[in-house]
Structures are given as C-alpha cells and as structure tokens.
Design an enzyme around this catalytic site. Structure first.
Site, mmCIF file in Angstrom:
data_model
loop_
_atom_site.group_PDB
_atom_site.id
_atom_site.type_symbol
_atom_site.label_atom_id
_atom_site.label_comp_id
_atom_site.label_asym_id
_atom_site.label_seq_id
_atom_site.Cartn_x
_atom_site.Cartn_y
_atom_site.Cartn_z
ATOM 1 N N GLY A 46 -1.297 11.171 79.205
ATOM 2 C CA GLY A 46 -0.222 10.313 79.701
ATOM 3 C C GLY A 46 0.353 10.899 80.977
ATOM 4 N N GLN A 51 6.970 12.437 87.027
ATOM 5 C CA GLN A 51 6.210 13.685 87.193
ATOM 6 C C GLN A 51 5.526 13.790 88.554
ATOM 7 O OE1 GLN A 51 4.210 12.973 83.190
ATOM 8 N NE2 GLN A 51 4.203 15.198 83.273
ATOM 9 N N CYS A 91 2.601 19.389 78.108
ATOM 10 C CA CYS A 91 3.047 18.535 79.206
ATOM 11 C C CYS A 91 2.440 19.049 80.499
ATOM 12 C CB CYS A 91 4.575 18.561 79.299
ATOM 13 S SG CYS A 91 5.232 17.495 80.604
ATOM 14 N N LEU A 92 1.946 18.133 81.316
ATOM 15 C CA LEU A 92 1.345 18.525 82.594
ATOM 16 C C LEU A 92 2.385 19.170 83.513
ATOM 17 C CD1 LEU A 92 -0.892 15.375 83.177
ATOM 18 C CD2 LEU A 92 -1.636 17.660 82.440
ATOM 19 N N HIS A 133 7.267 10.571 74.523
ATOM 20 C CA HIS A 133 7.254 11.674 75.506
ATOM 21 C C HIS A 133 7.374 11.115 76.932
ATOM 22 C CE1 HIS A 133 5.314 15.650 76.918
ATOM 23 N NE2 HIS A 133 5.204 14.881 77.978
ATOM 24 N N GLU A 134 6.646 10.028 77.215
ATOM 25 C CA GLU A 134 6.646 9.471 78.581
ATOM 26 C C GLU A 134 7.961 8.768 78.901
ATOM 27 O OE1 GLU A 134 4.449 10.699 80.237
ATOM 28 O OE2 GLU A 134 2.886 11.104 78.769
ATOM 29 N N HIS A 137 10.435 11.227 79.939
ATOM 30 C CA HIS A 137 10.306 11.621 81.352
ATOM 31 C C HIS A 137 11.072 10.652 82.246
ATOM 32 C CE1 HIS A 137 7.592 15.051 81.519
ATOM 33 N NE2 HIS A 137 6.644 14.439 80.831
#
Ligand code: GNR
Ligand code: NI
Length: 167
Positions: A46, A51, A91-92, A133-134, A137
């Site tokens: 994702g 981000q 997480c990226l 999670h997204e 963000h």
C-alpha cells in the site's frame, strides 16, 4: 511514469492531514499511476499520497502476490468496523521496523476509483489492516504512534543511528 521519493519517519510532513480530492482529473490519474509504480518497486502492499509528500486523499493498495489486484482509493471513508485483530505491521516510511498493532478485524469502506466512480468493499484480514494503515497516513498518523512511548523512543534512536550511518 515516475518513481516518487518516500518520506521517512520522523519527517514532520508525515503529520499533514491530506485534503479531499474535489475532481478526479488527469493530474490525479497521473499521481495514481506514479504511486502504483512506486509501491510495486518498493515493494509494498500500500502507499498513501502523504508518503510521497502530496497531501491529497489518494491511496493505492495491492495485497495480491502477483501484483494483479491494484485498488485505487480516492477520498476513502470507513463506514463500519467490527472485531479486533493484531497484525505485525511495517511501513515504507519506517524502514526496518515491524511491530504488532491492534486494529479492527473487518471494515466496510467506500471510496472513488481513478475514474471518479464510487465503489465499496467489505474487507478483513490483511486488506482490512492495510486500508486502516493507509487512511491513518492521510490523517497524518504513522503506525509507530500506536506503540508505547518507550518503544517509540527506541525506534527513534534506532532510526537516528541508521540515518547517521547512511548520511
Ligand atoms: O508494505 C506494507 N506492508 C504492510 C504490512 C503490514 C501492515 C501494513 C503494511 S502497509 C506497508 C506499506 C506502507 O507503508 N503503506 O503505507
Ligand atoms: Ni505506511
């Protein structure tokens, strides 16, 4: 197509609240394509626009093994949540950190796709985790902020040490 640079925690820009998309136009479609390319290349399951330092409510997700299930979530909203699950998240924007987080087991979500058409999904398991999670963000929240202050401080020192080595 372009690969977009991903902000790293604790970059304060990760705490920006993203603005809703008023019109799904070619600029948004280009952003979606670049975000999908960036997610697949990372690789991740994702990616939220936050981000890549674009503060609009745009998310891409693909939880399939063979990259065959791209989901585009524009202005996503959770309509219902049920149950609880604990998942080890990564997480990226927080590379190398994996920690257990408790979230809803099932969610019903509505969003627009890249054509501006509404769609809905009832998700459980990893997809439900990823959706939550997204959307976090987009609201300026990173998963490590659910952890205890002690764990968060340890993560911050670890990331600071790593940043000194790679700088
Ligand atoms: O690639 C990712 N994997 C992942 C694993 C468990 C829970 C959430 C995620 S999302 C993450 C990609 C990312 O950082 N999205 O914001
Ligand atoms: Ni993330």
């Amino acid at each position: 197509m372009a690969l977009l640079p991903i902000l790293r925690y604790p970059d304060p820009r990760l705490h920006t609240r993203a603005q809703p998309v008023a019109v799904v136009d070619d600029e948004i479609r280009q952003l979606v394509r670049d975000m999908a390319e960036t997610m697949y290349e990372a690789p991740g399951i994702g990616l939220a626009a936050t981000q890549v330092n674009v503060h609009r409510r745009v998310v891409v997700i693909d939880v399939t093994e063979d990259k065959s299930g791209l989901l585009v979530l524009i202005n996503p909203e959770i309509l219902e949540r049920a149950g609880e699950q604990v998942c080890e998240e990564g997480c990226l924007s927080v590379p190398g950190v994996y920690e257990k987080v408790t979230r809803a087991e099932r969610v019903r979500m509505k969003a627009l796709n890249e054509h501006g058409e509404p769609w809905e999904v009832e998700a459980d398991g990893l997809l439900a985790v990823c959706i939550q999670h997204e959307i976090d963000h987009l609201d300026g929240k990173v998963f490590v902020e659910y952890l205890s202050q002690l764990k968060l401080n340890r993560i911050k020192s670890k990331l600071a040490k790593k940043a000194r080595i790679t700088a």
